[in-house]
Design an enzyme around this catalytic site. Structure first.
Site, short mmCIF file in Angstrom:
data_model
loop_
_atom_site.label_atom_id
_atom_site.label_comp_id
_atom_site.label_asym_id
_atom_site.label_seq_id
_atom_site.Cartn_x
_atom_site.Cartn_y
_atom_site.Cartn_z
N LEU A 1 0.82 -1.22 0.00
CA LEU A 1 0.00 0.00 0.00
C LEU A 1 0.85 1.27 0.00
O LEU A 1 0.30 2.37 -0.01
CB LEU A 1 -0.89 0.01 1.25
CG LEU A 1 -2.27 -0.64 1.18
CD1 LEU A 1 -2.19 -2.11 0.84
CD2 LEU A 1 -3.02 -0.47 2.50
N TYR B 1 1.61 9.42 -10.45
CA TYR B 1 0.80 8.45 -9.70
C TYR B 1 0.12 7.47 -10.67
O TYR B 1 0.26 6.26 -10.53
CB TYR B 1 -0.23 9.20 -8.86
CG TYR B 1 -0.99 8.31 -7.91
CD1 TYR B 1 -0.40 7.84 -6.74
CD2 TYR B 1 -2.31 7.97 -8.16
CE1 TYR B 1 -1.11 7.03 -5.86
CE2 TYR B 1 -3.03 7.17 -7.28
CZ TYR B 1 -2.42 6.70 -6.14
OH TYR B 1 -3.12 5.90 -5.26
#
Ligand code: UDP
Length: 313
Positions: free
Chosen positions: A71, A143
């Site tokens: 994560l 991202y």
């Protein structure tokens, strides 16, 4: 069984660590605390089965585990755009390091991918089969493209080395443990409403998102990791789609607040619409969100009421 959670002190990571402990796993939480916070995991530290290690995943490390949830990466646009080179480094180099670790110990590894891999989608709602519409040189690319490269690495490790992988495409998620300065829309609006500041709507507020409450998201991630053998990507999110203006009105109503609305320019590359198709999660994981937006917002507002200083503008 030992589980590693990278980004374990972040918003989703901290809830995941807590859930894994209640399920009886030994949890190793790794975080460099760039956007994660010790406060999120403070209550877990007294648990003997919980270990926190301050570590940047871009630097290789060694720890023997059976399962890995990857994560680690700032997820809010303001944070991932603060140091875009570090963001893409985390998504590529960091992910590579974690995949090597999984390979070494033959651990099953789950990637926290994202709806951002669909970019500004031309298909609506988004199915896993959609390849996306991403600007490779825009300010969100560190991202979006980073997470796309992350998925590529996962599937190459699977094909080349037989690594046991899971890929969750996480749509907008909200709830307690979001940082006050997270910068994403729900935390921004709630903090602004509690303080009586103007609600900052970017653009005209007609853009849409579909918001999933954290508890539902954690259940989906846990099911995907432990209760399925699905290797291909799975969308996890709440298909209840709302526009940002509606969200602002709803939060003002629930906080009994008459804040003014301030319209600010729409950030570059801001997707117009987003809504997951979750048919695969429903049929394979027997999972779907059960907490509606209203209920989730009330619970999130209660959380922020404890932390936000109402007098500080
Ligand atoms: N947004 C907004 N005001 C804010 C923060 C965000 O209107 O104070 C808008 C943003 O432009 C986007 C949507 O809310 O259209 C969701 O933004 P967020 O940063 O939460 O997540 P995204 O889905 O864009 O990654």
């Amino acid at each position: 069984m030992k589980v590693l959670v990278t980004g374990g002190a972040g918003f989703i990571g901290s809830h995941l660590c807590e859930k894994l402990l209640t399920l009886g796993y030994e949890v190793f939480c790794i975080d460099n605390l760039f956007t994660g916070s010790i406060i999120n995991i403070q209550h877990l530290k007294k648990n003997k089965s919980f270990t926190f290690i301050k570590q940047n995943i871009n630097i290789p490390f060694d720890i023997e585990v059976d399962f890995i949830f990857n994560l680690a990466c700032p997820a809010s646009p303001i944070h991932y755009q603060m140091n875009p080179v570090e963001t893409i480094r985390t998504n590529v180099l960091g992910t590579l390091n974690i995949l090597e670790l999984a390979k070494k110990y033959n651990a099953r590894i789950l990637q926290a991918s994202t709806s951002e891999i669909y970019g500004d989608p031309l298909e609506h709602p988004q199915k896993e089969s959609y390849w996306g519409n991403v600007n490779p040189i825009g300010i969100r690319a560190c991202y979006d493209e980073g997470k796309r490269a992350g998925e590529t690495l996962f599937y190459d490790f699977h094909r080349q080395y037989g690594l046991d992988i899971r890929v969750a495409r996480i749509f907008n998620t909200y709830g307690p443990n979001m940082a006050i300065d997270d910068g994403r829309v729900i935390s921004n609006f709630i903090v602004q409403a509690i303080k009586g500041n103007s609600i900052t709507i970017y653009g005209d507020g007609s853009q849409t998102r579909s918001f999933c409450f954290i508890e539902d998201m954690i259940n989906g991630l846990v099911k995907l990791m432990f209760n399925s053998n699905r290797v291909n990507p799975v969308n996890l999110g709440n298909p209840q789609e709302v526009n940002i203006k509606y969200l602002a009105d709803e939060i003002c109503k629930l906080t009994n607040n008459n804040s003014k609305t301030e319209y600010l320019p729409l950030p570059e590359g801001d997707p117009v619409r987003r809504k997951p198709n979750i048919d695969i999660a429903k049929s394979i994981l027997h999972w779907e969100p059960i907490i509606d937006l209203h209920t989730g917002l009330v619970r999130t507002i209660n959380y922020f009421n404890k932390f936000v200083n109402k007098n500080e503008k």
